[in-house]
Motif scaffolding. Structure first.
Motif, PDB file in Angstrom:
ATOM      1  N   PHE A   8      19.402  13.806 -12.384  1.00  0.00           N
ATOM      2  CA  PHE A   8      18.048  14.850 -12.068  1.00  0.00           C
ATOM      3  C   PHE A   8      16.909  13.931 -12.439  1.00  0.00           C
ATOM      4  N   SER A   9      17.127  13.036 -13.503  1.00  0.00           N
ATOM      5  CA  SER A   9      15.718  11.952 -13.725  1.00  0.00           C
ATOM      6  C   SER A   9      15.652  11.233 -12.803  1.00  0.00           C
ATOM      7  N   VAL A  10      16.692  10.400 -12.185  1.00  0.00           N
ATOM      8  CA  VAL A  10      16.586   9.566 -11.021  1.00  0.00           C
ATOM      9  C   VAL A  10      16.125  10.216  -9.767  1.00  0.00           C
ATOM     10  N   LEU A  11      16.372  11.488  -9.325  1.00  0.00           N
ATOM     11  CA  LEU A  11      15.913  12.141  -8.366  1.00  0.00           C
ATOM     12  C   LEU A  11      14.413  12.299  -8.539  1.00  0.00           C
ATOM     13  N   THR A  12      14.134  12.838  -9.703  1.00  0.00           N
ATOM     14  CA  THR A  12      12.622  13.220  -9.976  1.00  0.00           C
ATOM     15  C   THR A  12      11.551  12.044  -9.900  1.00  0.00           C
ATOM     16  N   LEU A  13      12.177  10.700 -10.459  1.00  0.00           N
ATOM     17  CA  LEU A  13      11.540   9.510 -10.434  1.00  0.00           C
ATOM     18  C   LEU A  13      11.091   9.006  -8.869  1.00  0.00           C
ATOM     19  N   SER A  14      12.450   9.032  -8.285  1.00  0.00           N
ATOM     20  CA  SER A  14      12.304   8.783  -6.742  1.00  0.00           C
ATOM     21  C   SER A  14      11.470   9.548  -5.746  1.00  0.00           C
ATOM     22  N   VAL A  15      11.289  10.714  -6.291  1.00  0.00           N
ATOM     23  CA  VAL A  15      10.482  11.618  -5.662  1.00  0.00           C
ATOM     24  C   VAL A  15       8.800  11.353  -6.073  1.00  0.00           C
ATOM     25  N   MET A  16       8.778  11.096  -7.318  1.00  0.00           N
ATOM     26  CA  MET A  16       7.206  10.813  -7.880  1.00  0.00           C
ATOM     27  C   MET A  16       6.806   9.492  -7.237  1.00  0.00           C
ATOM     28  N   LEU A  17       7.690   8.539  -6.922  1.00  0.00           N
ATOM     29  CA  LEU A  17       7.219   7.197  -6.330  1.00  0.00           C
ATOM     30  C   LEU A  17       6.975   7.206  -5.163  1.00  0.00           C
ATOM     31  N   THR A  18       7.827   8.259  -4.132  1.00  0.00           N
ATOM     32  CA  THR A  18       7.322   8.312  -2.684  1.00  0.00           C
ATOM     33  C   THR A  18       5.987   9.350  -2.725  1.00  0.00           C
ATOM     34  N   ALA A  19       5.954  10.123  -3.450  1.00  0.00           N
ATOM     35  CA  ALA A  19       4.836  10.957  -3.405  1.00  0.00           C
ATOM     36  C   ALA A  19       3.468  10.525  -3.876  1.00  0.00           C
ATOM     37  N   CYS A  20       3.389   9.345  -4.693  1.00  0.00           N
ATOM     38  CA  CYS A  20       2.240   8.616  -4.989  1.00  0.00           C
ATOM     39  C   CYS A  20       1.826   7.713  -3.863  1.00  0.00           C
ATOM     40  N   GLY A  21       2.488   7.473  -3.064  1.00  0.00           N
ATOM     41  CA  GLY A  21       2.172   6.532  -1.910  1.00  0.00           C
ATOM     42  C   GLY A  21       2.445   5.238  -2.098  1.00  0.00           C
ATOM     43  N   PHE A  22       3.493   5.070  -2.871  1.00  0.00           N
ATOM     44  CA  PHE A  22       4.098   3.604  -3.317  1.00  0.00           C
ATOM     45  C   PHE A  22       4.886   3.044  -2.063  1.00  0.00           C
ATOM     46  N   HIS A  23       4.613   1.855  -1.499  1.00  0.00           N
ATOM     47  CA  HIS A  23       5.337   1.061  -0.440  1.00  0.00           C
ATOM     48  C   HIS A  23       5.155  -0.223  -1.058  1.00  0.00           C
ATOM     49  N   LEU A  24       6.207  -1.190  -0.701  1.00  0.00           N
ATOM     50  CA  LEU A  24       6.451  -2.455  -0.634  1.00  0.00           C
ATOM     51  C   LEU A  24       5.339  -3.201   0.010  1.00  0.00           C
ATOM     52  N   ARG A  25       4.764  -4.194  -0.361  1.00  0.00           N
ATOM     53  CA  ARG A  25       3.604  -4.698   0.114  1.00  0.00           C
ATOM     54  C   ARG A  25       4.036  -5.401   1.681  1.00  0.00           C
ATOM     55  N   GLN A  26       3.349  -5.234   2.652  1.00  0.00           N
ATOM     56  CA  GLN A  26       4.064  -5.548   3.896  1.00  0.00           C
ATOM     57  C   GLN A  26       2.979  -6.708   4.618  1.00  0.00           C
ATOM     58  N   PRO A  27       3.460  -7.320   5.372  1.00  0.00           N
ATOM     59  CA  PRO A  27       2.645  -8.434   5.788  1.00  0.00           C
ATOM     60  C   PRO A  27       1.458  -7.876   6.788  1.00  0.00           C
ATOM     61  N   SER A  28       0.467  -8.557   6.772  1.00  0.00           N
ATOM     62  CA  SER A  28      -0.913  -7.832   7.837  1.00  0.00           C
ATOM     63  C   SER A  28      -0.295  -8.145   9.040  1.00  0.00           C
ATOM     64  N   PRO A  29      -0.703  -7.255   9.950  1.00  0.00           N
ATOM     65  CA  PRO A  29      -0.068  -7.669  11.454  1.00  0.00           C
ATOM     66  C   PRO A  29      -1.013  -8.578  12.205  1.00  0.00           C
ATOM     67  N   ILE A  30      -0.496  -9.613  12.943  1.00  0.00           N
ATOM     68  CA  ILE A  30      -1.189 -10.536  13.693  1.00  0.00           C
ATOM     69  C   ILE A  30      -1.334 -10.100  15.132  1.00  0.00           C
ATOM     70  N   ALA A  31      -2.603 -10.247  15.604  1.00  0.00           N
ATOM     71  CA  ALA A  31      -2.971  -9.785  16.711  1.00  0.00           C
ATOM     72  C   ALA A  31      -2.435 -10.511  18.358  1.00  0.00           C
ATOM     73  N   PHE A  32      -1.551 -11.446  17.937  1.00  0.00           N
ATOM     74  CA  PHE A  32      -1.058 -12.318  19.028  1.00  0.00           C
ATOM     75  C   PHE A  32       0.416 -12.024  19.289  1.00  0.00           C
TER      76      PHE A  32
END
Length: 168
Positions: A14-38
């Motif tokens: 239950f604590s693992v499930l709660t923590l994962s829901v909280m992480l996704t709810a706060c907008g947490f995302h791994l840093r992605q590279p900025s897209p290149i326009a070419f």
């Protein structure tokens, strides 16, 4: 006793499930590279960073071409430098600290432009303590620091390329 263990197991999940829901709810995302326009890039020059740069571009869906006519962006790697300087000495003249430098000089040219941009320098610096008693460990540390600097410089080049825009 078995009843208590079942409740602990349930509480854990239950604590693992709660923590994962909280992480996704706060907008947490791994840093992605900025897209290149070419869509197509030509890379000229041979340096140690070439392979990693090509791999990073391909991972973003960019095609590496060999002909300048086919490329929306040309990237020329002009110079690459690895340097090690003595940073400090002991009272007896024994080296205690080194400073490592890694520089890549490059320039770009859009397909719509007639001239190349001015050369841009991306640089990484690290310093580390040195001790002859731990020679193998210090050599391994130097290798790790050099790899880290190359990654930082590569990320810097990718950020600069993502800042370039296509001509409209």
């Amino acid at each position: 006793m078995l009843h208590i263990l079942k409740h602990r197991h349930l509480a854990y999940w239950f604590s693992v499930l709660t923590l994962s829901v909280m992480l996704t709810a706060c907008g947490f995302h791994l840093r992605q590279p900025s897209p290149i326009a070419f869509q197509t890039v030509q890379i000229k020059g041979t340096t140690q960073i070439n392979t990693a740069l090509k791999k990073a571009l391909i991972e973003q869906g960019i095609k590496i071409v060999t002909d300048a006519e086919d490329a929306e962006l040309q990237l020329e790697l002009l110079k690459e430098e690895n340097e090690q300087r003595i940073l400090s000495l002991s009272g007896t003249g024994v080296v205690r600290e080194y400073e490592l430098y890694y520089r890549v000089q490059y320039r770009t040219k859009l397909a719509s432009d007639a001239t190349w941009t001015l050369p841009i320098i991306m640089e990484g610096r690290r310093d580390y303590t040195y001790n002859d008693a731990n020679l193998l460990a210090k050599q391994a540390e130097q290798k790790l620091l050099s790899d880290s600097m190359q990654t930082d410089v590569l990320n810097g080049i990718m950020r600069r390329l993502s800042a370039l825009k296509k001509a409209q």
